[in-house]
Design an enzyme around this catalytic site. Sequence first.
Site, PDB file in Angstrom:
ATOM      1  CD  GLU A  67      -2.699  -1.297   2.496  1.00 35.33           C
ATOM      2  OE1 GLU A  67      -2.655  -0.347   3.314  1.00 35.33           O
ATOM      3  OE2 GLU A  67      -3.474  -2.256   2.634  1.00 35.33           O
ATOM      4  CB  CYS A 163      -8.888   2.772   8.283  1.00 33.30           C
ATOM      5  SG  CYS A 163      -8.326   2.087   6.716  1.00 33.30           S
TER       6      CYS A 163
END
Length: 260
Positions: A67, A163
Amino acid sequence: MRGSIKGEKKTACGHAVRALYLYSAMADVGYECQDETLIGVCRELFDNIAERQMFITGSVGAAADGECFTCDYDLPNNYNYSETCASVALALFSLRMMQIDRKGKYADVFERALYNTILGGMALSGTGFFYVNPLEVVPEHLKANRTLHHVLPKRRPWLGVACCPPNIARTLTSLAQYIYAIDDSAVYVNLFVSNKAELKLGKKSVGITMQTRYPYEDEVVIEIVNTQNAVFTLAIREPGWGKIRLLTMNGNSLEPMSFT
């Protein structure tokens, strides 16, 4: 971050969200401690991201594996990761750099991320979300190509790693802190958003109201209520994507004064 503080040119790297949270903290420490070396590193990192590692939508973090940031100009359309939280973190970093340098380029980046990846990470209904935000999605390819396993063909009601939904909510509900910046002698208009605010300039307060239908229309009306006779500069961001064509006050044309 690659290299020592006094070493080679700084390049953003690592997990995009965590890196940008770190850079935001670095900017805070640099500002509070008046550490010009640390602030200089933040400037280099911001420029590297905005000029070489940011997608046209204001998203960052090209690679699904980790990521993370990768390298300059690695900006694929169909398999980029571009996590929603990374654009939120970029907004946080941009806000801090704007507070330090008072330059419109930082608000340009926040605006780009806000109106594209951050808002695009949530459906208009507020009940569907993206975790990753590639620029190109072909549903048939997702079934056949396992390297695209991280890409979603449509928003989901919830995400296993949850998130992004609350991070979008946090950003939108704290939008007021991005619209203006202030110091004892100036009000900086960073974003063109309809609002009504009371701003503290030293020991005096100034009322300000902004009315606009931007981005659908390009007119912005700003009304100042200055009953305490505060003396200040009104600094209006001229966006990097366009020019202020006409500026008037009480019906009279004004010639704006540029400053850096």
